[in-house]
Design a protein around this motif. Structure first.
Motif, PDB file in Angstrom:
ATOM      1  N   ALA A 232      22.908  40.167  34.158  1.00  0.00           N
ATOM      2  CA  ALA A 232      24.120  39.317  35.281  1.00  0.00           C
ATOM      3  C   ALA A 232      24.891  38.871  34.701  1.00  0.00           C
ATOM      4  CB  ALA A 232      23.210  39.606  36.005  1.00  0.00           C
ATOM      5  N   CYS A 233      25.198  38.878  33.228  1.00  0.00           N
ATOM      6  CA  CYS A 233      25.615  37.873  33.137  1.00  0.00           C
ATOM      7  C   CYS A 233      27.679  37.093  33.438  1.00  0.00           C
ATOM      8  CB  CYS A 233      26.693  37.739  31.372  1.00  0.00           C
ATOM      9  SG  CYS A 233      28.098  38.530  30.827  1.00  0.00           S
ATOM     10  N   GLU A 234      28.009  38.249  34.447  1.00  0.00           N
ATOM     11  CA  GLU A 234      28.949  38.347  35.049  1.00  0.00           C
ATOM     12  C   GLU A 234      30.566  37.809  34.842  1.00  0.00           C
ATOM     13  OE1 GLU A 234      28.740  35.062  38.914  1.00  0.00           O
ATOM     14  OE2 GLU A 234      26.459  35.451  38.817  1.00  0.00           O
ATOM     15  N   SER A 235      30.137  37.900  33.235  1.00  0.00           N
ATOM     16  CA  SER A 235      31.449  37.477  32.367  1.00  0.00           C
ATOM     17  C   SER A 235      33.007  38.968  32.923  1.00  0.00           C
ATOM     18  CB  SER A 235      31.503  37.669  31.087  1.00  0.00           C
ATOM     19  OG  SER A 235      31.278  38.802  30.285  1.00  0.00           O
ATOM     20  N   CYS A 236      32.007  40.234  33.252  1.00  0.00           N
ATOM     21  CA  CYS A 236      32.890  41.159  33.411  1.00  0.00           C
ATOM     22  C   CYS A 236      34.094  40.780  34.728  1.00  0.00           C
ATOM     23  CB  CYS A 236      32.640  42.478  33.469  1.00  0.00           C
ATOM     24  SG  CYS A 236      31.105  42.769  34.963  1.00  0.00           S
ATOM     25  N   VAL A 237      32.563  40.262  35.701  1.00  0.00           N
ATOM     26  CA  VAL A 237      33.820  39.540  36.845  1.00  0.00           C
ATOM     27  C   VAL A 237      35.207  38.955  36.896  1.00  0.00           C
ATOM     28  CG1 VAL A 237      32.999  38.567  39.122  1.00  0.00           C
ATOM     29  CG2 VAL A 237      31.246  40.103  38.390  1.00  0.00           C
ATOM     30  N   ASP A 238      34.070  38.016  35.518  1.00  0.00           N
ATOM     31  CA  ASP A 238      35.951  36.874  35.511  1.00  0.00           C
ATOM     32  C   ASP A 238      36.834  37.820  34.560  1.00  0.00           C
ATOM     33  OD1 ASP A 238      33.857  34.679  35.734  1.00  0.00           O
ATOM     34  OD2 ASP A 238      33.121  34.332  34.721  1.00  0.00           O
ATOM     35  N   GLU A 239      36.488  38.808  33.566  1.00  0.00           N
ATOM     36  CA  GLU A 239      37.173  38.806  32.810  1.00  0.00           C
ATOM     37  C   GLU A 239      38.568  39.999  33.319  1.00  0.00           C
ATOM     38  OE1 GLU A 239      38.347  39.291  30.266  1.00  0.00           O
ATOM     39  OE2 GLU A 239      37.288  37.774  28.753  1.00  0.00           O
ATOM     40  N   ALA A 240      37.425  41.183  34.624  1.00  0.00           N
ATOM     41  CA  ALA A 240      38.408  41.677  35.489  1.00  0.00           C
ATOM     42  C   ALA A 240      38.012  41.860  37.273  1.00  0.00           C
ATOM     43  CB  ALA A 240      37.596  43.295  34.792  1.00  0.00           C
ATOM     44  N   PRO A 241      38.035  40.731  37.627  1.00  0.00           N
ATOM     45  CA  PRO A 241      37.206  40.257  38.989  1.00  0.00           C
ATOM     46  C   PRO A 241      38.287  41.762  40.047  1.00  0.00           C
ATOM     47  CG  PRO A 241      39.685  39.411  37.989  1.00  0.00           C
ATOM     48  CD  PRO A 241      39.406  39.889  37.534  1.00  0.00           C
ATOM     49  N   ASN A 242      39.805  43.278  39.726  1.00  0.00           N
ATOM     50  CA  ASN A 242      39.761  43.647  40.649  1.00  0.00           C
ATOM     51  C   ASN A 242      39.177  44.747  40.916  1.00  0.00           C
ATOM     52  OD1 ASN A 242      41.870  41.666  41.482  1.00  0.00           O
ATOM     53  ND2 ASN A 242      43.917  42.250  39.489  1.00  0.00           N
TER      54      ASN A 242
ATOM     55  N   ALA B 242      36.094  43.152  28.894  1.00  0.00           N
ATOM     56  CA  ALA B 242      34.930  43.453  30.039  1.00  0.00           C
ATOM     57  C   ALA B 242      34.092  44.132  29.290  1.00  0.00           C
ATOM     58  CB  ALA B 242      35.234  43.745  31.179  1.00  0.00           C
ATOM     59  N   LEU B 243      34.381  45.777  29.197  1.00  0.00           N
ATOM     60  CA  LEU B 243      33.848  46.529  27.348  1.00  0.00           C
ATOM     61  C   LEU B 243      33.378  45.829  27.074  1.00  0.00           C
ATOM     62  CD1 LEU B 243      33.783  50.218  27.759  1.00  0.00           C
ATOM     63  CD2 LEU B 243      33.136  49.171  26.353  1.00  0.00           C
ATOM     64  N   ASP B 244      34.395  45.296  26.359  1.00  0.00           N
ATOM     65  CA  ASP B 244      34.509  45.224  25.090  1.00  0.00           C
ATOM     66  C   ASP B 244      33.625  43.968  24.333  1.00  0.00           C
ATOM     67  OD1 ASP B 244      35.561  47.347  23.854  1.00  0.00           O
ATOM     68  OD2 ASP B 244      37.688  45.939  23.697  1.00  0.00           O
ATOM     69  N   GLY B 245      33.977  42.387  26.071  1.00  0.00           N
ATOM     70  CA  GLY B 245      32.991  41.375  25.833  1.00  0.00           C
ATOM     71  C   GLY B 245      31.474  41.730  26.363  1.00  0.00           C
ATOM     72  N   CYS B 246      30.961  42.454  26.914  1.00  0.00           N
ATOM     73  CA  CYS B 246      29.530  42.364  27.627  1.00  0.00           C
ATOM     74  C   CYS B 246      29.140  41.910  26.688  1.00  0.00           C
ATOM     75  CB  CYS B 246      29.239  44.000  28.725  1.00  0.00           C
ATOM     76  SG  CYS B 246      27.481  43.684  28.781  1.00  0.00           S
TER      77      CYS B 246
ATOM     78  N   TYR C  59      22.716  42.907  39.071  1.00  0.00           N
ATOM     79  CA  TYR C  59      23.809  43.294  38.918  1.00  0.00           C
ATOM     80  C   TYR C  59      24.904  43.377  38.430  1.00  0.00           C
ATOM     81  CZ  TYR C  59      22.339  46.703  41.347  1.00  0.00           C
ATOM     82  OH  TYR C  59      21.928  47.393  42.066  1.00  0.00           O
ATOM     83  N   ALA C  60      26.330  43.912  37.727  1.00  0.00           N
ATOM     84  CA  ALA C  60      27.724  44.591  38.242  1.00  0.00           C
ATOM     85  C   ALA C  60      27.290  45.705  38.796  1.00  0.00           C
ATOM     86  CB  ALA C  60      27.881  44.220  37.316  1.00  0.00           C
ATOM     87  N   TYR C  61      28.745  46.141  38.515  1.00  0.00           N
ATOM     88  CA  TYR C  61      29.198  47.920  39.239  1.00  0.00           C
ATOM     89  C   TYR C  61      30.516  47.382  39.434  1.00  0.00           C
ATOM     90  CZ  TYR C  61      29.545  46.508  44.409  1.00  0.00           C
ATOM     91  OH  TYR C  61      29.253  45.990  45.040  1.00  0.00           O
ATOM     92  N   VAL C  62      31.140  48.697  39.138  1.00  0.00           N
ATOM     93  CA  VAL C  62      32.835  48.774  39.229  1.00  0.00           C
ATOM     94  C   VAL C  62      32.748  49.678  40.459  1.00  0.00           C
ATOM     95  CG1 VAL C  62      34.390  50.774  38.222  1.00  0.00           C
ATOM     96  CG2 VAL C  62      32.835  49.474  36.246  1.00  0.00           C
ATOM     97  N   PHE C  63      33.426  48.606  41.154  1.00  0.00           N
ATOM     98  CA  PHE C  63      33.992  49.014  42.607  1.00  0.00           C
ATOM     99  C   PHE C  63      35.659  50.027  42.702  1.00  0.00           C
ATOM    100  CE2 PHE C  63      36.890  45.748  44.025  1.00  0.00           C
ATOM    101  CZ  PHE C  63      36.971  44.965  43.358  1.00  0.00           C
ATOM    102  N   LYS C  64      36.056  49.574  42.008  1.00  0.00           N
ATOM    103  CA  LYS C  64      37.303  50.745  41.790  1.00  0.00           C
ATOM    104  C   LYS C  64      37.597  50.433  40.176  1.00  0.00           C
ATOM    105  CE  LYS C  64      41.347  47.983  42.631  1.00  0.00           C
ATOM    106  NZ  LYS C  64      41.960  48.179  41.387  1.00  0.00           N
ATOM    107  N   GLN C  65      37.913  51.476  40.104  1.00  0.00           N
ATOM    108  CA  GLN C  65      38.465  51.993  38.263  1.00  0.00           C
ATOM    109  C   GLN C  65      40.256  51.386  38.747  1.00  0.00           C
ATOM    110  OE1 GLN C  65      36.480  53.789  36.168  1.00  0.00           O
ATOM    111  NE2 GLN C  65      35.529  53.306  37.498  1.00  0.00           N
TER     112      GLN C  65
END
Ligand code: F3S
Length: 75
Positions: free
Chosen positions: A24-34, A63-67, A44-50
Motif C-alpha cells: 500500500a505504498c500508493e506509488s503506482c496510483v501516483d504513476e498511473a492514476p488512470n 508503476a511496475l518498475d517502481g513498485c 492494497y492497490a489493484y488494476v481497475f483498467k488496463q
C-alpha cells in the motif's frame, strides 16, 4: 517478481495485475492514476483498467518498475 497465482481479486482481466505482496505504498496510483487505485479500505492497490494507449502503457510500466514490493506483474 509478482505472482500471477496471487492476484488480488479486484484486478480487471488483462496483462497488468497487483498481487498480495502489495504494501500500500500508493506509488503506482501516483504513476498511473488512470489504471491503478487503492481498494476501499486502502490496504492494497489493484488494476481497475488496463492501459488503452501508449501513455497509459508507459505509466503502467513505470508503476511496475517502481513498485518497492515488486507486487505488480505483467503477463
Ligand atoms: Fe502496492 Fe506497489 Fe502499488 S506496493 S500500492 S502495488 S506501488
Amino acid at each position: 517478481m509478482a505472482d500471477p497465482g496471487a492476484k488480488v481479486s479486484e484486478n480487471v482481466d488483462g496483462p497488468y495485475f497487483v498481487d498480495d505482496a502489495c504494501t500500500a505504498c500508493e506509488s503506482c496510483v501516483d504513476e498511473a492514476p488512470n489504471n491503478f487505485k487503492m481498494n476501499d479500505d486502502g490496504e492494497y492497490a489493484y488494476v481497475f483498467k488496463q492501459p488503452e494507449n501508449d501513455e497509459e502503457e508507459a505509466q503502467c510500466q513505470e508503476a511496475l518498475d517502481g513498485c518497492p514490493a515488486e507486487a505488480i506483474g505483467k503477463e
